[in-house]
Design a protein around this motif. Structure first.
Motif, mmCIF file in Angstrom:
data_model
loop_
_atom_site.group_PDB
_atom_site.id
_atom_site.type_symbol
_atom_site.label_atom_id
_atom_site.label_comp_id
_atom_site.label_asym_id
_atom_site.label_seq_id
_atom_site.Cartn_x
_atom_site.Cartn_y
_atom_site.Cartn_z
ATOM 1 N N ASP A 25 0.846 -1.185 0.000
ATOM 2 C CA ASP A 25 0.000 0.000 0.000
ATOM 3 C C ASP A 25 0.882 1.235 0.000
ATOM 4 O OD1 ASP A 25 -2.529 -1.232 0.094
ATOM 5 O OD2 ASP A 25 -2.248 -1.655 2.210
ATOM 6 N N THR A 32 -3.526 2.277 6.241
ATOM 7 C CA THR A 32 -4.485 1.192 6.121
ATOM 8 C C THR A 32 -5.402 1.146 7.342
ATOM 9 O OG1 THR A 32 -2.907 -0.086 4.822
ATOM 10 C CG2 THR A 32 -4.745 -1.295 5.779
ATOM 11 N N ARG A 79 -6.181 2.340 -3.217
ATOM 12 C CA ARG A 79 -5.139 1.754 -4.072
ATOM 13 C C ARG A 79 -5.325 2.176 -5.523
ATOM 14 N NH1 ARG A 79 -4.508 -4.517 -2.032
ATOM 15 N NH2 ARG A 79 -3.551 -4.022 -0.025
ATOM 16 N N ASN A 83 -2.515 4.491 -7.381
ATOM 17 C CA ASN A 83 -1.751 3.818 -8.435
ATOM 18 C C ASN A 83 -2.110 4.321 -9.840
ATOM 19 O OD1 ASN A 83 -0.326 2.245 -6.610
ATOM 20 N ND2 ASN A 83 -1.880 0.647 -6.615
#
Length: 84
Positions: A25, A32, A79, A83
């Motif tokens: 992550d 998280t 995520r 990303n």
């Protein structure tokens, strides 16, 4: 169920979400866990709206499941955004 209970439930949900969705992550374990806390609130709110589990009636399996599902959804969104 009080706000402190949702925070503790969120910590557990964040850890379970990380366990269910392993991987690197961008923010690490602290982010998280924070996503888990937010997921617990989102899952609890949605669970309360749908009647599946929420802040009413104390801590139940449905509350834990909705918190973990909320954390998983937010972790997947995080995520995807990080990303992209």
């Amino acid at each position: 169920m009080g706000i402190l209970t949702w925070i503790v439930l969120g910590l557990i949900a964040g850890i379970l979400a990380k366990w269910i969705m392993p991987g690197k992550d961008p923010g690490g374990m602290i982010v998280t866990i924070l996503i888990g806390i937010a997921g617990a609130f989102v899952g609890g709110w949605l669970g309360q709206l749908t009647g599946l589990g929420g802040a009413v009636g104390g801590l139940s399996l449905a509350s834990v499941v909705t918190a973990v599902l909320g954390a998983i959804v937010l972790l997947a969104l995080y995520r995807g955004i990080r990303n992209a």
